[in-house]
Design an enzyme around this catalytic site. Structure first.
Site, short mmCIF file in Angstrom:
data_model
loop_
_atom_site.label_atom_id
_atom_site.label_comp_id
_atom_site.label_asym_id
_atom_site.label_seq_id
_atom_site.Cartn_x
_atom_site.Cartn_y
_atom_site.Cartn_z
N ALA A 117 1.01 -1.12 0.08
CA ALA A 117 0.04 0.11 0.10
C ALA A 117 0.97 1.43 -0.07
O ALA A 117 0.35 2.29 0.16
CB ALA A 117 -0.98 0.19 1.15
N TYR A 147 7.45 -14.27 -13.49
CA TYR A 147 6.51 -13.49 -13.21
C TYR A 147 5.37 -13.90 -13.63
O TYR A 147 4.29 -14.05 -12.60
CB TYR A 147 6.58 -12.05 -13.78
CG TYR A 147 5.42 -11.23 -13.39
CD1 TYR A 147 5.49 -10.42 -12.03
CD2 TYR A 147 4.42 -10.58 -14.36
CE1 TYR A 147 4.51 -9.63 -11.81
CE2 TYR A 147 3.62 -9.80 -14.00
CZ TYR A 147 3.52 -9.12 -12.72
OH TYR A 147 2.58 -8.27 -12.54
N1 LIG Z 1 0.97 -1.88 -12.90
C1 LIG Z 1 0.44 -2.90 -13.67
O1 LIG Z 1 0.25 -2.84 -14.94
C2 LIG Z 1 -0.02 -4.20 -13.08
C3 LIG Z 1 -0.69 -4.98 -14.04
C4 LIG Z 1 -1.24 -6.42 -13.41
C5 LIG Z 1 -0.80 -6.79 -12.05
N2 LIG Z 1 -0.30 -5.84 -11.38
C6 LIG Z 1 -0.03 -6.35 -9.95
O2 LIG Z 1 -0.68 -5.17 -9.07
C7 LIG Z 1 0.17 -5.19 -7.74
C8 LIG Z 1 0.46 -4.17 -7.45
O3 LIG Z 1 1.51 -3.34 -8.42
P1 LIG Z 1 1.45 -1.97 -8.77
O4 LIG Z 1 1.36 -1.84 -10.17
O5 LIG Z 1 0.78 -1.01 -7.83
O6 LIG Z 1 3.28 -1.51 -8.32
P2 LIG Z 1 4.11 -0.59 -7.44
O7 LIG Z 1 3.54 0.77 -7.70
O8 LIG Z 1 5.52 -0.89 -7.79
O9 LIG Z 1 3.68 -1.10 -6.12
C9 LIG Z 1 4.18 -2.29 -5.46
C10 LIG Z 1 4.06 -2.39 -4.16
O10 LIG Z 1 4.47 -3.68 -3.56
C11 LIG Z 1 5.31 -3.40 -2.44
N3 LIG Z 1 6.37 -4.66 -2.39
C12 LIG Z 1 7.36 -5.11 -3.48
N4 LIG Z 1 7.92 -5.97 -2.88
C13 LIG Z 1 7.83 -6.26 -1.49
C14 LIG Z 1 8.26 -6.95 -0.64
N5 LIG Z 1 9.36 -7.89 -0.81
N6 LIG Z 1 7.62 -6.89 0.75
C15 LIG Z 1 6.65 -5.86 0.91
N7 LIG Z 1 6.10 -5.12 -0.04
C16 LIG Z 1 6.62 -5.34 -1.27
C17 LIG Z 1 6.24 -2.18 -2.88
O11 LIG Z 1 6.67 -1.64 -1.88
P3 LIG Z 1 7.69 -0.32 -1.87
O12 LIG Z 1 6.94 0.60 -2.11
O13 LIG Z 1 8.59 -0.45 -0.58
O14 LIG Z 1 8.63 -0.76 -3.20
C18 LIG Z 1 5.02 -1.46 -3.43
O15 LIG Z 1 4.12 -0.99 -2.38
C19 LIG Z 1 1.21 -6.08 -7.99
O16 LIG Z 1 1.11 -7.41 -7.28
C20 LIG Z 1 1.58 -6.47 -9.59
O17 LIG Z 1 2.07 -7.57 -9.79
C21 LIG Z 1 0.19 -4.55 -11.92
#
Ligand SMILES: NC(=O)c1ccc[n+]([C@@H]2O[C@H](COP(=O)([O-])OP(=O)(O)OC[C@H]3O[C@@H](n4cnc5c(N)ncnc54)[C@H](OP(=O)(O)O)[C@@H]3O)[C@@H](O)[C@H]2O)c1
Length: 279
Positions: free
Chosen positions: A11, A163
């Site tokens: 979050a 992934y």
């Molecule tokens: N963006 C897209 O187009 C897309 C499409 C399909 C699915 N998704 C999925 O959506 C979800 C959210 O992604 P997002 O796009 O919002 O990306 P994002 O902005 O990079 O956010 C990822 C979040 O996960 C946290 N995180 C990563 N590794 C972690 C760990 N080891 N322990 C605890 N927290 C961790 C990050 O923390 P930090 O702030 O500390 O980095 C950040 O809060 C993911 O599961 C991704 O696979 C995204």
């Protein structure tokens, strides 16, 4: 007073941050599990200011370090009687092979295994809250193949394929939870949030970079990307849809491999084995 209690990972950024804000605006108490506490506190302050909801909390939890996942669940068990919504949202893609603190391949560890331990350790609270468990998966699950014979990618590593497998595992895990805990009042869902403009893409390489380049003009905002998570957390009746995969707030058909029950059971057994020191 809050009407529901939500626990959410990831979050601090992107889709998770917008999901936490939207649920705070709907009077949920929100427990943000974060790996960067300073960043978490900043986001908490922003959410409190934007929602006027004081019940926003930050707890340290690095999903790639199982002892911190366990420690976070112990804190939650001390603080809470029940959890109504768990959103396993955090995730990432890794250009080169990395290992988690516990020695597991990072894509598998951060996207799936940490969430498996988190969910199973919180199960007593989730049962008491008749909880919805929401796994943020991706359409990338369609390129996911099963590497059960090389789960730690010692023989072969491709960031996009790993992934894809991890996102397939998010669907398996939701389906298995729905099946195994339906008699306990638990429902579970997986979802694709859309192609969302977030920090996620900064970590991509190879085919994921090509996909980003093609999709960039059509990407939706993080607020729009949060809508299916918020829907699954708040829509009144979803019991019949438990175990399903969602896109744009509707049930969608996942890949045929996503319906492979024996692979799903195998993942459950492996995940139990790899986390057994903490379960
Ligand atoms: N963006 C897209 O187009 C897309 C499409 C399909 C699915 N998704 C999925 O959506 C979800 C959210 O992604 P997002 O796009 O919002 O990306 P994002 O902005 O990079 O956010 C990822 C979040 O996960 C946290 N995180 C990563 N590794 C972690 C760990 N080891 N322990 C605890 N927290 C961790 C990050 O923390 P930090 O702030 O500390 O980095 C950040 O809060 C993911 O599961 C991704 O696979 C995204």
């Amino acid at each position: 007073m809050p009407i529901k209690t939500t626990v959410i990972t990831g979050a601090t950024s992107g889709i998770g941050k917008e999901t936490a804000l939207a649920l705070a605006q709907k009077d949920h108490a929100v427990y943000m599990l974060v790996r960067n506490v300073e960043k978490g506190k900043q986001v908490r302050n922003e959410i409190i200011a934007a929602s006027n909801n004081r019940y926003i909390h930050v707890i340290y939890c690095d999903l790639a370090d199982l002892k911190t996942v366990k420690a976070a669940t112990e804190i939650l068990k001390e603080k809470l009687f029940a959890i109504n919504v768990l959103i396993n949202n955090a995730g990432g893609i890794f250009a080169t092979r990395e290992l988690s603190e516990d020695g597991y391949e990072m894509t598998f560890a951060a996207n799936h295994l940490g969430h498996f331990l988190l969910t199973m350790s919180l199960m007593p609270l989730l049962e008491k809250g008749q909880a919805r468990i929401i796994n943020v998966s991706s359409e990338a699950h369609r390129i996911g193949k099963l590497y059960f014979d090389d789960l730690q990618a010692e023989k072969e590593y491709s960031s996009f394929k790993r992934y894809g497998m991890a996102k397939l595992f998010n669907i398996y895990f939701a389906k298995s939870l729905a099946e195994r805990y339906q008699n306990k009042g638990i429902t579970a869902f997986a979802l694709h949030p859309g192609m969302v403009s977030t920090a996620f893409w900064a970590q991509s390489s190879g085919w994921a970079k090509v996909l980003e380049f093609i999709s960039r003009p059509f990407m939706i905002t993080a607020q729009q990307g949060a809508q299916t998570s918020v829907y699954l957390a708040t829509a009144p009746k979803l019991d019949k849809e438990s175990g399903q995969y969602f896109k744009k707030q509707h049930v969608a058909k996942p890949s045929s491999l996503a319906n492979n029950k024996s692979a799903r059971d195998q993942l459950w057994d492996i995940s139990t084995q790899l986390t057994k020191a903490y379960l």
